[in-house]
Write a protein that holds these residues in place. Structure first.
Motif, PDB file in Angstrom:
ATOM      1  N   ALA A  48      -5.742  12.573   5.133  1.00  0.00           N
ATOM      2  CA  ALA A  48      -4.644  12.372   4.201  1.00  0.00           C
ATOM      3  C   ALA A  48      -4.326  10.899   4.085  1.00  0.00           C
ATOM      4  CB  ALA A  48      -3.412  13.153   4.667  1.00  0.00           C
ATOM      5  N   LEU A  49      -3.856  10.512   2.903  1.00  0.00           N
ATOM      6  CA  LEU A  49      -3.535   9.110   2.648  1.00  0.00           C
ATOM      7  C   LEU A  49      -2.457   8.621   3.610  1.00  0.00           C
ATOM      8  CD1 LEU A  49      -4.075   6.645   0.901  1.00  0.00           C
ATOM      9  CD2 LEU A  49      -2.363   7.512  -0.733  1.00  0.00           C
ATOM     10  N   SER A  50      -1.519   9.475   3.932  1.00  0.00           N
ATOM     11  CA  SER A  50      -0.458   9.074   4.873  1.00  0.00           C
ATOM     12  C   SER A  50      -1.034   8.781   6.260  1.00  0.00           C
ATOM     13  CB  SER A  50       0.606  10.184   4.961  1.00  0.00           C
ATOM     14  OG  SER A  50       0.002  11.409   5.385  1.00  0.00           O
ATOM     15  N   ASP A  51      -2.072   9.546   6.637  1.00  0.00           N
ATOM     16  CA  ASP A  51      -2.710   9.300   7.947  1.00  0.00           C
ATOM     17  C   ASP A  51      -3.453   7.953   7.937  1.00  0.00           C
ATOM     18  OD1 ASP A  51      -1.738  11.644   8.952  1.00  0.00           O
ATOM     19  OD2 ASP A  51      -3.553  12.796   8.467  1.00  0.00           O
ATOM     20  N   TRP A  52      -4.065   7.658   6.803  1.00  0.00           N
ATOM     21  CA  TRP A  52      -4.738   6.359   6.693  1.00  0.00           C
ATOM     22  C   TRP A  52      -3.721   5.220   6.837  1.00  0.00           C
ATOM     23  CZ3 TRP A  52      -9.561   5.464   7.368  1.00  0.00           C
ATOM     24  CH2 TRP A  52     -10.543   6.349   6.966  1.00  0.00           C
ATOM     25  N   ILE A  53      -2.581   5.397   6.211  1.00  0.00           N
ATOM     26  CA  ILE A  53      -1.546   4.364   6.301  1.00  0.00           C
ATOM     27  C   ILE A  53      -1.037   4.237   7.734  1.00  0.00           C
ATOM     28  CG2 ILE A  53       0.792   3.756   5.562  1.00  0.00           C
ATOM     29  CD1 ILE A  53       0.095   4.973   2.831  1.00  0.00           C
ATOM     30  N   ALA A  54      -0.874   5.344   8.417  1.00  0.00           N
ATOM     31  CA  ALA A  54      -0.420   5.313   9.820  1.00  0.00           C
ATOM     32  C   ALA A  54      -1.451   4.605  10.700  1.00  0.00           C
ATOM     33  CB  ALA A  54      -0.175   6.736  10.308  1.00  0.00           C
ATOM     34  N   TRP A  55      -2.731   4.929  10.428  1.00  0.00           N
ATOM     35  CA  TRP A  55      -3.821   4.239  11.203  1.00  0.00           C
ATOM     36  C   TRP A  55      -3.769   2.727  10.992  1.00  0.00           C
ATOM     37  CZ3 TRP A  55      -7.788   1.524   8.751  1.00  0.00           C
ATOM     38  CH2 TRP A  55      -8.784   0.992   9.605  1.00  0.00           C
ATOM     39  N   ALA A  56      -3.603   2.278   9.740  1.00  0.00           N
ATOM     40  CA  ALA A  56      -3.562   0.852   9.430  1.00  0.00           C
ATOM     41  C   ALA A  56      -2.345   0.191  10.068  1.00  0.00           C
ATOM     42  CB  ALA A  56      -3.548   0.648   7.913  1.00  0.00           C
ATOM     43  N   ARG A  57      -1.187   0.942  10.051  1.00  0.00           N
ATOM     44  CA  ARG A  57       0.009   0.361  10.649  1.00  0.00           C
ATOM     45  C   ARG A  57      -0.165   0.170  12.164  1.00  0.00           C
ATOM     46  NH1 ARG A  57       4.945  -0.454   9.054  1.00  0.00           N
ATOM     47  NH2 ARG A  57       4.601   0.674   7.097  1.00  0.00           N
ATOM     48  N   GLU A  58      -0.792   1.171  12.796  1.00  0.00           N
ATOM     49  CA  GLU A  58      -1.006   1.072  14.262  1.00  0.00           C
ATOM     50  C   GLU A  58      -1.901  -0.115  14.602  1.00  0.00           C
ATOM     51  OE1 GLU A  58      -2.815   3.744  17.942  1.00  0.00           O
ATOM     52  OE2 GLU A  58      -2.644   4.593  15.932  1.00  0.00           O
ATOM     53  N   ASN A  60       0.332  12.125  -1.826  1.00  0.00           N
ATOM     54  CA  ASN A  60      -0.394  12.159  -0.547  1.00  0.00           C
ATOM     55  C   ASN A  60      -1.779  12.749  -0.773  1.00  0.00           C
ATOM     56  OD1 ASN A  60      -0.903  11.812   2.143  1.00  0.00           O
ATOM     57  ND2 ASN A  60       0.125  13.709   2.781  1.00  0.00           N
ATOM     58  N   ALA A  61      -2.650  11.926  -1.362  1.00  0.00           N
ATOM     59  CA  ALA A  61      -4.004  12.399  -1.652  1.00  0.00           C
ATOM     60  C   ALA A  61      -4.807  12.472  -0.363  1.00  0.00           C
ATOM     61  CB  ALA A  61      -4.667  11.439  -2.642  1.00  0.00           C
ATOM     62  N   CYS A  62      -5.928  13.189  -0.477  1.00  0.00           N
ATOM     63  CA  CYS A  62      -6.829  13.326   0.682  1.00  0.00           C
ATOM     64  C   CYS A  62      -8.038  12.428   0.438  1.00  0.00           C
ATOM     65  CB  CYS A  62      -7.250  14.784   0.814  1.00  0.00           C
ATOM     66  SG  CYS A  62      -8.226  15.098   2.323  1.00  0.00           S
ATOM     67  N   VAL A 117       0.842  -1.204   0.000  1.00  0.00           N
ATOM     68  CA  VAL A 117       0.000   0.000   0.000  1.00  0.00           C
ATOM     69  C   VAL A 117       0.874   1.250   0.000  1.00  0.00           C
ATOM     70  CG1 VAL A 117      -1.661   1.338   1.349  1.00  0.00           C
ATOM     71  CG2 VAL A 117      -1.966  -1.135   1.077  1.00  0.00           C
ATOM     72  N   GLU A 118       1.923   1.264   0.815  1.00  0.00           N
ATOM     73  CA  GLU A 118       2.811   2.432   0.902  1.00  0.00           C
ATOM     74  C   GLU A 118       3.519   2.670  -0.441  1.00  0.00           C
ATOM     75  OE1 GLU A 118       5.169   1.281   4.314  1.00  0.00           O
ATOM     76  OE2 GLU A 118       4.151   2.804   5.544  1.00  0.00           O
ATOM     77  N   ARG A 119       3.937   1.573  -1.065  1.00  0.00           N
ATOM     78  CA  ARG A 119       4.612   1.716  -2.357  1.00  0.00           C
ATOM     79  C   ARG A 119       3.702   2.393  -3.377  1.00  0.00           C
ATOM     80  NH1 ARG A 119       4.956  -0.523  -7.111  1.00  0.00           N
ATOM     81  NH2 ARG A 119       3.387  -2.088  -6.656  1.00  0.00           N
ATOM     82  N   ARG A 120       2.477   1.987  -3.406  1.00  0.00           N
ATOM     83  CA  ARG A 120       1.551   2.578  -4.381  1.00  0.00           C
ATOM     84  C   ARG A 120       1.166   4.011  -3.982  1.00  0.00           C
ATOM     85  NH1 ARG A 120      -2.409  -2.133  -6.792  1.00  0.00           N
ATOM     86  NH2 ARG A 120      -0.772  -3.741  -6.990  1.00  0.00           N
ATOM     87  N   ALA A 121       1.114   4.239  -2.670  1.00  0.00           N
ATOM     88  CA  ALA A 121       0.772   5.598  -2.221  1.00  0.00           C
ATOM     89  C   ALA A 121       1.835   6.597  -2.656  1.00  0.00           C
ATOM     90  CB  ALA A 121       0.611   5.604  -0.702  1.00  0.00           C
ATOM     91  N   LEU A 122       3.113   6.167  -2.643  1.00  0.00           N
ATOM     92  CA  LEU A 122       4.182   7.052  -3.104  1.00  0.00           C
ATOM     93  C   LEU A 122       3.990   7.439  -4.561  1.00  0.00           C
ATOM     94  CD1 LEU A 122       7.311   5.401  -1.408  1.00  0.00           C
ATOM     95  CD2 LEU A 122       6.211   7.594  -0.828  1.00  0.00           C
ATOM     96  N   GLU A 123       3.483   6.492  -5.341  1.00  0.00           N
ATOM     97  CA  GLU A 123       3.244   6.765  -6.749  1.00  0.00           C
ATOM     98  C   GLU A 123       2.063   7.703  -6.939  1.00  0.00           C
ATOM     99  OE1 GLU A 123       2.683   2.994  -8.584  1.00  0.00           O
ATOM    100  OE2 GLU A 123       4.775   2.329  -8.307  1.00  0.00           O
ATOM    101  N   GLU A 124       1.078   7.581  -6.054  1.00  0.00           N
ATOM    102  CA  GLU A 124      -0.155   8.361  -6.209  1.00  0.00           C
ATOM    103  C   GLU A 124      -0.059   9.721  -5.540  1.00  0.00           C
ATOM    104  OE1 GLU A 124      -3.321   5.999  -4.668  1.00  0.00           O
ATOM    105  OE2 GLU A 124      -2.957   4.328  -6.049  1.00  0.00           O
TER     106      GLU A 124
END
Length: 392
Positions: free
Chosen positions: A356-366, A349-351, A340-347
């Motif tokens: 933010a997409l980065s916040d969604w990723i942080a939530w999933a990681r936690e 930091n969309a909202c 997911v992170e790899r693809r997010a870098l390509e896309e």
């Protein structure tokens, strides 16, 4: 010991083996080795069609006289080829305390005798006679009042017979003896099924006429007593009394029956002694019963505790397996999250939904990290498992 030893349990023998044994030694000696009586062994031989030496065979053989030995006949239909011979169980031994109680009671009533007249009867027995006279008088009065009512007539009550009075006198002697020996009379119905209280234990006894079958007419067989309804019809008096202890005493129940040679006068001290001995026997039964119940409760408690521990162990194991499943999911989620992170870098930091997409990723990681059972170490994982209880 001979080739056949005494067996505690049953011994299986074949016809051929039994035939060989009965011709090797006298039946009574062989029976002792089986733990049964000679008569019992003879009956087994008869059932299995096994011939055994006749009376006088061994005496003649020892004297050198000619004897005749039989052959084992072929087995017929219905005759067993083998049988199990069970030793006769030993006679139960009364507890020492019961023996002492019997001896003391017998000594106290050694001079006990059957009353010779009705005036010296025990008060409880006198009450039977008084009650009989009262009921007899009431029935006579009732019959006179209703003498013109042909549809109903009251059956008059017969006078007490010689057998009734004799039973009363013997019962009176036993009552007196038991009280003199330290017992009490709990129940005393006129039927003779009485109850004594010996050392806080109820001891039921039967002091009744010994009955025999009779060919007489029904009415004739009932003339020997004023209480025909207390006895089974078709039976007649034998002319003797039967005294028995009917309470279960682990095989120590006693019975005394009169005969031409055995009179109740001579049995009274022994009867009273046996009744008094029933108290310690019942106390021993009570103690054994309480011990059995205690052992049962303890065994039940052990079984319950073992079952409880098994349930806890199973729940802890399920908890451990759950941690293993969480750990497996944790690794899978982290792999997925890396993609997911790899693809997010390509896309970029969309909202997404004001986040933010980065916040969604942080939530999933936690959330994925929270599934790791080892994040605080193996000790903490097993500490959580140790806290599992039966009710968890």
């Amino acid at each position: 010991m001979s080739d056949l030893t005494v067996h505690q349990g049953p011994r299986r023998v074949s016809r051929e083996e039994l035939f060989k044994l009965v011709w090797q030694k006298p039946l009574i000696r062989l029976a002792e080795e089986f733990g049964i009586s000679g008569n019992g062994l003879a009956k087994i031989c008869d059932r299995m069609d096994v011939p055994y030496p006749p009376r006088g065979y061994w005496a003649k053989k020892e004297a050198g006289k000619p004897v005749v030995a039989f052959r084992l006949p072929p087995r017929k239909d219905g005759i067993l080829q083998t049988t199990d011979i069970y030793p006769t169980p030993p006679k139960p031994v009364r507890p020492p305390e019961a023996e002492r109680s019997a001896a003391v009671a017998t000594a106290k009533v050694e001079a006990l005798a059957i009353p010779k007249d009705l005036e010296t009867l025990h008060p409880r027995v006198k009450a039977w006679i008084a009650e009989h006279r009262k009921e007899q008088k009431e029935r006579e009065q009732e019959s006179r009042r209703r003498r013109h009512e042909t549809w109903w007539t009251s059956r008059l009550l017969s006078d007490l017979t010689a057998r009734d009075l004799y039973r009363f006198c013997v019962t009176s002697a036993i009552f007196t003896g038991v009280e003199k020996a330290g017992g009490r009379i709990e129940k005393s119905p006129v039927t003779g099924r009485v109850t004594f209280l010996i050392a806080t234990h109820a001891v039921e006894c039967s002091i009744v006429e010994k009955l025999v079958k009779s060919l007489k007419q029904r009415d004739e067989t009932r003339k020997w007593t004023a209480y025909p309804d207390h006895h089974q019809s078709g039976l007649d008096s034998s002319g003797f009394l039967r005294v028995s202890i009917t309470t279960y005493l682990n095989g120590h129940q006693r019975q005394w029956i009169e005969s031409q040679k055995i009179k109740m006068d001579g049995l009274l001290p022994e009867i009273v002694g046996a009744i008094m001995a029933a108290g310690p026997i019942l106390e021993e039964q009570k103690r054994e019963r309480e011990e059995r119940e205690k052992r049962y409760r303890e065994e039940e408690a052990r079984r319950y505790e073992a079952r409880r521990l098994r349930e806890i162990d199973d729940k802890r194991w399920n908890k451990f397996r759950g941690f293993a499943a969480d750990w497996e999911n944790h690794d899978k989620l982290l792999l997925f999250l890396a993609e997911v992170e790899r693809r997010a870098l390509e896309e970029g930091n969309a909202c997404v939904g004001d986040i933010a997409l980065s916040d969604w990723i942080a939530w999933a990681r936690e959330r994925a990290e929270s599934l790791d059972p080892l994040r605080q170490g193996a000790a903490e994982m097993f500490s959580a498992i140790s806290r599992v209880s039966q009710w968890s």
